[in-house]
Design a protein around this motif. Structure first.
Motif, PDB file in Angstrom:
ATOM      1  N   PHE A 113      -6.255  -7.814  -8.318  1.00  0.00           N
ATOM      2  CA  PHE A 113      -6.618  -7.252  -7.023  1.00  0.00           C
ATOM      3  C   PHE A 113      -5.566  -6.258  -6.536  1.00  0.00           C
ATOM      4  N   PRO A 164     -11.292  -1.553   5.301  1.00  0.00           N
ATOM      5  CA  PRO A 164     -10.578  -2.300   4.268  1.00  0.00           C
ATOM      6  C   PRO A 164     -10.152  -1.416   3.102  1.00  0.00           C
ATOM      7  N   GLN A 220      -9.762  -2.155   0.000  1.00  0.00           N
ATOM      8  CA  GLN A 220     -10.539  -2.337  -1.230  1.00  0.00           C
ATOM      9  C   GLN A 220     -11.720  -1.360  -1.264  1.00  0.00           C
ATOM     10  N   VAL A 260      -5.087  -3.061  -8.582  1.00  0.00           N
ATOM     11  CA  VAL A 260      -6.161  -2.086  -8.362  1.00  0.00           C
ATOM     12  C   VAL A 260      -6.015  -1.434  -6.990  1.00  0.00           C
ATOM     13  N   ASN A 261      -5.754  -2.239  -5.978  1.00  0.00           N
ATOM     14  CA  ASN A 261      -5.822  -1.710  -4.624  1.00  0.00           C
ATOM     15  C   ASN A 261      -4.499  -1.176  -4.081  1.00  0.00           C
ATOM     16  N   HIS A 262      -3.399  -1.504  -4.733  1.00  0.00           N
ATOM     17  CA  HIS A 262      -2.121  -0.884  -4.366  1.00  0.00           C
ATOM     18  C   HIS A 262      -1.481  -0.370  -5.647  1.00  0.00           C
ATOM     19  N   PRO A 263      -2.132   0.562  -6.308  1.00  0.00           N
ATOM     20  CA  PRO A 263      -1.766   0.873  -7.696  1.00  0.00           C
ATOM     21  C   PRO A 263      -0.325   1.338  -7.866  1.00  0.00           C
ATOM     22  N   GLN A 286      -3.916   2.372   9.961  1.00  0.00           N
ATOM     23  CA  GLN A 286      -3.697   0.970  10.313  1.00  0.00           C
ATOM     24  C   GLN A 286      -2.233   0.594  10.462  1.00  0.00           C
ATOM     25  N   THR A 287      -1.320   1.514  10.178  1.00  0.00           N
ATOM     26  CA  THR A 287       0.083   1.127  10.205  1.00  0.00           C
ATOM     27  C   THR A 287       0.810   1.789  11.362  1.00  0.00           C
ATOM     28  N   TRP A 297       8.091   0.271   1.699  1.00  0.00           N
ATOM     29  CA  TRP A 297       6.933   1.013   2.218  1.00  0.00           C
ATOM     30  C   TRP A 297       5.645   0.329   1.748  1.00  0.00           C
ATOM     31  N   HIS A 325       2.257   0.805  -5.896  1.00  0.00           N
ATOM     32  CA  HIS A 325       3.269   0.083  -5.143  1.00  0.00           C
ATOM     33  C   HIS A 325       3.446  -1.341  -5.609  1.00  0.00           C
ATOM     34  N   ALA A 372       5.171  -2.875   3.582  1.00  0.00           N
ATOM     35  CA  ALA A 372       4.798  -2.633   4.980  1.00  0.00           C
ATOM     36  C   ALA A 372       3.331  -2.237   5.084  1.00  0.00           C
ATOM     37  N   VAL A 373       2.873  -1.418   4.152  1.00  0.00           N
ATOM     38  CA  VAL A 373       1.475  -1.003   4.150  1.00  0.00           C
ATOM     39  C   VAL A 373       0.573  -2.202   3.921  1.00  0.00           C
ATOM     40  N   THR A 428      -2.355  -3.808   6.722  1.00  0.00           N
ATOM     41  CA  THR A 428      -3.725  -3.338   6.539  1.00  0.00           C
ATOM     42  C   THR A 428      -4.660  -4.487   6.177  1.00  0.00           C
ATOM     43  N   GLN A 429      -5.932  -4.199   6.345  1.00  0.00           N
ATOM     44  CA  GLN A 429      -6.948  -5.166   5.933  1.00  0.00           C
ATOM     45  C   GLN A 429      -7.314  -4.880   4.488  1.00  0.00           C
ATOM     46  N   GLN A 430      -7.368  -5.911   3.669  1.00  0.00           N
ATOM     47  CA  GLN A 430      -7.574  -5.684   2.243  1.00  0.00           C
ATOM     48  C   GLN A 430      -9.047  -5.658   1.868  1.00  0.00           C
ATOM     49  N   SER A 431      -9.761  -6.660   2.323  1.00  0.00           N
ATOM     50  CA  SER A 431     -11.136  -6.837   1.850  1.00  0.00           C
ATOM     51  C   SER A 431     -12.091  -6.632   3.008  1.00  0.00           C
ATOM     52  N   TRP A 459      -8.009   5.976   0.880  1.00  0.00           N
ATOM     53  CA  TRP A 459      -6.997   4.921   0.900  1.00  0.00           C
ATOM     54  C   TRP A 459      -5.810   5.362   1.749  1.00  0.00           C
ATOM     55  N   MET A 479     -10.634   2.155  -1.783  1.00  0.00           N
ATOM     56  CA  MET A 479     -10.221   2.400  -3.154  1.00  0.00           C
ATOM     57  C   MET A 479     -11.434   2.564  -4.065  1.00  0.00           C
TER      58      MET A 479
END
Lengths: 810, 810
Positions: free
Chosen positions: A221, B733, B735, A224-227, B387-388, A380, A229, A383-384, A388-391, B380, B738
């Motif tokens: 997860f 979100p 996800q 993929v979503n924070h490639p 959001q930050t 960074w 970082h 912090a991001v 943030t909201q992920q899903s 993204w 992305m």
């Protein structure tokens, strides 16, 4: 009613008793055998390692140098001497900001006292209303208060003006202090050296996946979503990696083995296999295990270890007879056995159980809870992710800043979202009942516990009870005991409630408990004393009064209760603070432990209990004084000096305590300050409404609209401050993160962050792997050869990791 | 009091009148000359371009085909026929979700009605309490209500059970609907084609910098703090870049020139220079200008243009005498001049002023306000930035999702943070006074406007006023007129208040106005009708009653007011909805404009006013019906069918309206749904408390604790839903962002996002650069040759940009 003379006499007595406490403290603290009770902080820091006065055997325990006794108040200037930046380094940011609450009290109330005495006291005294009212009973104190103003007088404008001036001054001070604390916090966070929590985000409610383990799912997860970082997840089956880890960790293992030397029971081989298991758990990366069961076993084993130590000590001192114990409950009955053998056997049993459980936890996929500590390459990135909201389903993949490793409250990481909301509902309802109806069960217990009740339940006690002296003693004693016990265990109840609510860090748990305790004090101490009834009766009264009458009902009782609250401040505040410095309970406990459990120097370190500030109960109590001071500031100005003395004394004593005694358990960066601010503002609004209620009964009706604007303005001030400052306490600005990242990339381009973060977030039972190693040992080892980077943060949990890092870096 | 027969009679009359409205609508809508009033949506979509019936000149205006009149209710099934996905495409997501509020009403109240009639009506009727109370006046209606149950009866358990069942059902429906709307919203956002706001963040409160312009400062800040995501800022001095932009934009300019042909005043050269200026402003990138002054001038010029058109039309029809006008106020006095020449000269003057102002705005650095629309390379990146928190001072660099370009409320972008909080405080206080004290100024106006007052102020009117018929007319008319005028302008007042509060998007402004209007309706219509007094009197009553008595006071009046509210529903609800479909005001305005202003087909397009749903006033009114339905559901079940008919009728009519008439002004993705949910839950809690108050007077005291749990559970439900669904309406979100980014990178790897976003956020006065081009024209041009990508989103503001994009892409 008490005259001013009475009150001054009481004040004098209280000051004298406080002075007596200080003298006692001065004598006790100078005795070398108390050194670890009164200066544990310095032992923890590694700066002090043995009593200061070495010499003859008597001198080791008693200080015979008379000169030192003369300057017995010398600790006071010493406490004030340390400048704040050094204080933050020495005692931690939380503690340093905590004592600023007292300073805030001084800043607010010293000018308020001066103004009140210069303006309001003359206005009140020359009001002369009470001189003509021979029908009323009143005291001298009332002549100085607003009660001495005749109804409908124009003199009330002085009080109105001062209400505005006081509100303005309080707001101004609050604003300045909030701004200062915020900037100090930001500077503190920015100046801090690398810490694991800066790079780490706590992810909860990882959704189950049929094809992947939690660990794999988390890895996929986030990669993929924070490639760019996400700090790549450790491979689970890479054996060569494991070897590297092992060799890198060698110094740590050896330091571990050094400690093993002290271990009398020869559990080394087992511990080695445990260390391997720990390493295996390390390889799992940041996925979190549900080790609650395991830590229970560890705790139980530790208490048995204490008993074993006790009996071994006993045997050593008296080698003739081996001590025996009984196998039953608390050693009270059962068959008599050899104590040392028995406890050794019991501990071995538990160690076996522990190993099995540990194996089970690590191998059982169900024990992997759906939470993870995810680390990022940069601050960074963390912090991001935290902000943030992920899903698209906001109840899954919940991210928040990871607390400091020693601040994590592990048992609560696994609670699912729906359960969490239900728990919070239940706790909110419970808190309501606890606050307003706590007298009911206590009354029931009291009625059961009276003599007739006891006689009925336990008729065989009848002859004993009927003895006159015992009877009168029990009758005088029993009714209060249930209430007293309740009040003593109340903080524990509130903390348990907060734990049930499912917060994940100790700092948050303390803050939430403090909120509950504040509500309890507000309702039961403040309102309870003013309306004089139980909270439930008061609730009933308040529900049956109209919204406009409630402030009047309470407001008119305020001047009458001034004497009571002055006494309260002197007994609870002044004397309490003076007793605080004596540390009677830790003193007794330390000497008991020293006599029975201590075998080695290491054990003595352990017996030393520095304690911590106890934010959850201490802060709400301070807030009561803020509330009282603000409520009485306009109504009874004579009240204010007592508040000022309380804050001054507290500041002095607690500054001494955090320098010499208390050891901060975690570092939250003064995350509690928004709560402090909010509660002082609540107190201001309560004070304004009560003043409004009081003045509206005094035929000064035309002035009430003027007062109505005050709470509105205060609420606006609160909202403004909340927007202006509170984000600094919950979010981490990207700009600051970027600055720190860039700086670090420039200074240490080749730093291996992955290795550094490897062991940061491991459940303490895995970390300490079965050995009751005090954290302090690792700490001292670290401190004795202090490195530049470590010299700043060397409180136990932190420095342990600090030494790991040193090892891995070398 | 009204019997059931009376009410049924009234209902029949209302149904008949509604039927009459429908007949009138059927006749009017079939007339070709009304086509643009009743089907403007289809004209805007470009699917309908001329009246459906062409033929003889009479047939162009009047429909003589009798067969069409027979199926005069055929619009009803037609309105229901369109499936929801198509409806979302056609009418916009906001509109489609808006009519789901009516559907929600049906889903809640149909089962409630059935249950209430099956369970509660028999229980009430057989209560027979009122049969024995000859001393009370009561109607048949009361026999069906809870009033017919004798006090202390066990029958109340039926009501309690039903209160639980109703609450459960309402919560269940709300939950399901919230979930559905949320998933639809997420699907809608995910399925949408590329939109500028997906990549853009609105940054406000850019701090001033002594060395850099706002534009440079923004660029530096974001390229440092979002290094991999910030879409590089356009260079300000790159001439070759400008040329590229120019040639790329050529098709747009030419389409612009096509329109110029219609322009009679030969302002072409000036417009060309304006187009250059626009391009220059484009080069500044996304920095925002303070163009409020400029847009005032443009508005003024447009109104003059209308007058010019009017006189030109007049002259064309009657070519003998050139029309004249007077130069004074509104053409009422002053010297008489040739109208066409006069307005031409005036317009030219304003055009000059406009050009100067435009030049000033662009060259003046002070006109650049500290706000910017910052675009990112990926969704993204934009989601992260929105959001930050950016800076350690949370009042600077405030980031939020950029609203859709057509949703931006430009005048509010420049308000500093402190001013914003003060504005909100002032508006909160104003709202309180407006809600509770609005009767005072109106009473003053009324007392001034009575006959004696008029006679005093204007004595010469005395003879006229003394005439009997005039006197009685004025006396009957005047007292109401001030209130009526106030109620008509109330939504405007509330909208102005929201604008003063400083919200930056139209959708948010509407939502905040709706909140204020809801409060007003709740206090003045609901409470006002029940307690029967002005809001201020009620406030006074409520303040002087205790918290436990307020629900009782209101609760006991509830059953007595059932008849009144039934009538209210029929008159305001049923008849209002039926009148809605007739569109009387737009019908009249269109024909007036058609007669006086329209010269070309283009002008006719402009005269056509589709209007929009008017969320700010319509939604709070629906909420009143939710509130009434929930309050009466347990107390007077007979009430429910009226509510059901209201919701059914509304659903039908509004579905027809959004398909055929209304044109959505902006797309917020149903951002209003959390408000809808919250207000229905507020209504539930009010209903529960009032039921509690009512039942507590009926000697059923042992049942009240059972009811007390209901509001607690409802509040918990609210908190749960808020956490579960609301984030989907405020955050985006990562996800999903992305997924969409990856997909787009795969399908269109070479897409030039920078060019696409270039003109997205330009103040409308720069966009339309001085030509009163209706947005619709660009729209139709676009639609007549629909491209694949544009066919989905072709509402005006959007498609204009769509055409830009097409141009730049080619």
């Amino acid at each position: 009613m008490a005259t001013i003379g009475d009150i001054c006499m009481a004040a004098a007595i209280n000051i004298l008793s406080a002075f007596a406490f200080f003298v006692a403290f001065a004598i006790l603290r100078l005795q070398p055998f108390n050194d670890r009770v009164y200066f544990p902080k310095w032992y923890l820091k590694g700066i002090r390692s043995s009593p200061t006065h070495s010499g003859g055997s008597v001198k080791k325990f008693v200080n015979l140098d008379c000169r030192t006794y003369i300057k017995f108040l010398s600790w006071m200037p010493a406490a004030l001497k340390m400048p704040e930046p050094e204080l933050i380094d020495h005692a931690g940011f939380d503690s340093a900001m905590y004592i600023r609450i007292y300073l805030l009290g001084l800043k607010i109330f010293v000018p308020l006292s001066v103004l009140a005495f210069v303006v309001l006291v003359p206005v009140n005294v020359t009001g002369r209303y009470l001189d003509h009212r021979k029908d009323l009973t009143f005291s001298d104190l009332d002549k100085l208060s607003i009660s001495n103003i005749p109804p409908g007088s124009q003199r009330f404008w002085a009080h109105l003006t001062m209400a505005y001036v006081f509100t303005f001054w309080t707001c101004y001070t609050l604003y300045k202090e909030y701004k200062l604390v915020t900037s100090k916090r930001l500077r503190f966070l920015a100046s801090q050296s690398r810490r694991p929590d800066q790079f780490t985000v706590l992810v909860r409610n990882v959704p189950p996946d049929p094809d992947e383990s939690v660990s794999q799912h988390v890895e996929h997860f986030f990669s993929v979503n924070h490639p760019n970082h996400y700090l790549t997840h450790q491979a689970e089956e890479a054996p060569e990696m494991d070897k590297v880890t092992f060799s890198k960790r060698a110094p740590f293992v050896s330091s571990d083995q050094n400690v093993v030397i002290f271990d009398p029971t020869g559990r080394e081989c087992r511990r080695r296999s445990e260390a391997n298991q720990q390493r295996r758990s390390t390889r799992e990366g940041e996925v979190v295990y549900n080790a609650n069961n395991l830590s229970n076993i560890v705790d139980k084993r530790k208490s048995l270890q204490n008993w074993l130590d006790y009996y071994e000590n006993k045997y050593r001192r008296n080698s003739v007879t081996r001590p025996t114990t009984k196998t039953g409950f608390w050693g009270l009955w059962g068959t008599s056995v050899d104590a040392i053998d028995y406890y050794n056997a019991e501990i071995d049993k538990l160690l076996n159980k522990e190993a099995t459980e540990r194996e089970r936890v690590i191998s059982d996929t169900k024990a992997i809870i759906p939470a993870a500590f995810v680390s990022f390459k940069t601050r960074w990135g963390a912090a991001v992710c935290a902000q943030t909201q992920q899903s698209s389903n906001p109840t899954l993949w919940l991210t928040e800043w990871a607390p400091e490793p020693r601040d994590v409250y592990w048992p609560n990481l696994a609670i699912p979202f729906v359960e969490l909301t239900i728990r919070r509902l239940l706790m909110a309802v419970s808190l309501f009942f606890l606050t307003f109806f706590f007298m009911f069960p206590i009354a029931i217990v009291q009625s059961l516990a009276n003599l007739e009740g006891i006689e009925k339940v336990l008729p065989f006690l009848k002859p004993v009870i009927e003895i006159h002296t015992i009877k009168s003693f029990v009758q005088g004693f029993l009714p209060g005991i249930a209430l007293k016990i309740f009040l003593i265990i109340l903080p524990t109840i509130l903390m348990t409630m907060s734990k049930i609510e499912g917060f994940t860090s100790l700092s948050l748990l303390e803050r939430r408990s403090a909120g509950k305790y504040y509500l309890f004090i507000l309702v039961n101490v403040f309102l309870g004393s003013i309306i004089t009834g139980t909270a439930f009766q008061n609730l009933n009264v308040l529900l049956h009064e109209s919204a406009s009458e409630v402030p009047v009902t309470i407001g008119v009782s305020i001047p009458m209760k001034a004497t009571f609250f002055i006494t309260y401040i002197m007994v609870d505040g002044w004397a309490g603070i003076a007793a605080e410095i004596l540390r009677i309970k830790p003193l007794i406990v330390f000497h008991l432990k020293n006599a029975f459990l201590v075998k080695t120097e290491k054990d003595r370190e352990q017996a030393m209990d520095p304690g911590s500030l106890g934010y959850a109960t201490a802060e709400p109590r301070i807030q009561l004084y803020f509330l009282l001071g603000l409520v009485y500031s306009v109504i009874t100005p004579f009240f204010l000096p007592f508040i000022v003395i309380f804050f001054g004394l507290s500041y002095l004593v607690f500054r001494h305590q955090i320098i010499n005694v208390y050891n901060q358990e975690y570092e939250s960066g003064a995350a509690f300050w928004p709560d402090v601010q909010r509660r002082v503002i609540t107190a201001m609004i309560i004070a304004q409404l009560l003043l409004l209620g009081l003045i509206s009964t005094m035929n000064a009706a035309n002035s009430t609209p003027v007062l109505l604007a005050l709470p509105v303005l205060t609420i606006w001030f609160h909202i403004y401050c909340k927007h202006r400052f509170e984000p600094a306490f919950v979010k981490f600005p990207l700009q600051d993160a970027m600055v720190k990242d860039t700086l670090e990339r420039a200074t240490e381009p080749n730093f291996d962050l992955k290795t550094y973060l490897q062991d940061a977030y491991i459940h303490p039972v895995f970390r300490k792997h079965g050995c009751d190693l005090p954290l302090v040992v690792g700490d001292e080892e670290n401190i004795l050869v202090p490195t530049k980077r470590n010299s700043r943060m060397n409180t136990p949990g932190e420095s342990k990791r600090g030494s790991d890092r040193e090892d891995t870096e070398n």
